[in-house]
Design a protein around this motif. Sequence first.
Motif, mmCIF file in Angstrom:
data_model
loop_
_atom_site.group_PDB
_atom_site.id
_atom_site.type_symbol
_atom_site.label_atom_id
_atom_site.label_comp_id
_atom_site.label_asym_id
_atom_site.label_seq_id
_atom_site.Cartn_x
_atom_site.Cartn_y
_atom_site.Cartn_z
ATOM 1 N N GLN A 1 2.384 4.843 6.058
ATOM 2 C CA GLN A 1 1.533 3.754 6.510
ATOM 3 C C GLN A 1 2.045 2.439 5.934
ATOM 4 O O GLN A 1 2.586 2.396 4.832
ATOM 5 C CB GLN A 1 0.074 3.966 6.081
ATOM 6 N N ARG B 1 -1.337 -2.192 3.040
ATOM 7 C CA ARG B 1 -2.418 -3.055 3.490
ATOM 8 C C ARG B 1 -2.647 -4.202 2.510
ATOM 9 O O ARG B 1 -2.502 -4.047 1.300
ATOM 10 C CB ARG B 1 -3.708 -2.245 3.628
ATOM 11 N N ARG C 1 -0.297 4.418 1.132
ATOM 12 C CA ARG C 1 -0.456 5.690 1.817
ATOM 13 C C ARG C 1 0.845 6.085 2.503
ATOM 14 O O ARG C 1 1.545 5.237 3.075
ATOM 15 C CB ARG C 1 -1.575 5.604 2.861
#
Length: 635
Positions: free
Chosen positions: A268, A271, A265
């Motif tokens: 960001q 993750r 993203r």
Amino acid sequence: MCLIKLSSWFCRTQPIGHDQLGLVSHPERVFLYSEQHSTPRAKQDVASHLAHEFAQHWFSDLENPALYWLHYGLSNYLAGFAVDNVEPSWRHHELSMLWQAFDVLFEDSRASAQPVSLAHGAHPTDIQAHHKSALIFRMLHSLIGTQVFVNAMRLYLRRSRKGFSNQTLLWTALQEESDRHMSLRQDVQVSQLMDSWTLQPGYPLIRVVRDYAANQVTVTQERFLRNPGGGNGRRQQCWWVPLTFTSAGRGSFASTLPSEWLTCRTHQTARALVLTEVAQPEEWVVFNLRVSTPCRVTYDDRNWRLIGKALAGKNASSIDRFTRAQLIGDVLSLAGAGVVTYDLALDFLGHLRQENEFIVWQAAARSLEWLYRTLRNTPIFSVVKSFMRGVLQTKFDELFEPKTRAAATAKSTDLKGIILTLSCQTDLGSCSNMALKEFAAVTLEANSIPVDQRETIYCTAIQFGTEADWTLLRRLYKRSNVAEERRIILGALACSRENWALEKLLGLAFGSPYMPKEDVYLIFSAVAQNPLGFALAKRYLIDNIKAINKFYENSMDELAQLITVLMDEISTEEELDSLRRFMKRDLKDLPGIEASSRRILEVGRDKIAWHKTQYVQVVSAVCNITGSIEPQCIF
């Protein structure tokens, strides 16, 4: 016949409504093929080049410098299908994509690597970007399927006929067709996926860490750098990465459809992804099936050991050959960057003793070539060569010894070629003896050496032979009118251990107005990479820089290639400073010198960083695995 078949295939598959315009021209080497004097690989290269030129016609009306990376990458990728249609037995497309993947993963691991979308010309770094672009389209094709991919290409070309074209137009066509066939997960957008791979440099290192007690796998990503301390690549980066994997229990390598995704993203941090029930604790796991995504993959220590145990067993082929090739390429590159140990890398090299697949050996050879050049002038190189001789001896005997040669006739000629090359590079006695014996029978009128073995046999014979051998090969060069054969001979002549021979070659390279520039580069590279030739090549370049500059018509790109060859051979700060001063003093007025200098100096800094951080690791690993009592193994 090959040209007629290729032309026929492209005419049948020409996208609707697009005109072919333009004149195709070819250098001699990539167009002419001799059944008697060219290697089988050269035949494939000719077909591949012609197919690429035909494919490029599809986009000839749309060309502008900003889209070179896009259209050259597509042409590169699509051309392979035409070659496969002409000669399916070559399996050219999948193999050429694999070789390009290995090359791209090597070159794009530098901190100074540029996004493919900035490749606007024919600079060597731009050509590398075109290869990476082809790999990205291969990845996308494997995700959305052939029907969606072809329909989207046709839609893009129809919409581009008005003269306006950019990558957004192509992403939109691909998205529309993907939505129509529901071929991508809903949260995966083509533009996000492709922009993450084309608008930023480098590629990801995928870390796979297993929790064996909880039966979980945590997958993370980061940018892979061969020199992690290089400086320019420290900012956080992430990619949309399709994850394909299998295990000992699953055993299927056929599907390249992703089971999961690593997402990315904007603004960001990437993750981690946690997977469950991927494999039982005693089973190995491997990711990135069939090298479908251009990335490196590393695992926790236990999983590496499980993979190594499988490769050492009788059923090593249960791991498919593409994955075995990726594993050997990854582990050697990861060791060079300090991600895994050289103990692990050498252990995986040891598994090659029972390997019969050419592509696995080729992957190993690609990484070993760099390691050999880096260690060539170090005390430990003799021990490394001794270790590799132990790996190669059985396979060499199986393929080349008279008692077993008949049984080995069914083996791939490519496999025999790579084993011969690696064996002679490591000074395997039986290989050197065979080369000298084969070359002794060569005359100006007769040559029974198999064409695909001549490069290695010529080089070895010149390395250990006499002045008369060098002179004979020089006369064979003068008599030849086949470009590839002449290039093979030029490279072999530079294997000499005599200064007079190397100096004569350098004079021939830059003193002849008829020598093709690509052959000039070949000679200079071969001399510089000769352990005895580096100093000669460096001195020749510095002493004759004005004439060489004139020879290249002040082209910084071509001069940069010569200096990069020298830079790739250094190991000390003093050698780096010497070349830096030379560029600053003698090349300061050339256009593009600043950007070229940065790229060239990075090559040297990466080599020096490796010697500072990884050389001791190689010494420890190779001394431990061989049990050598050589002085360099006694601390």
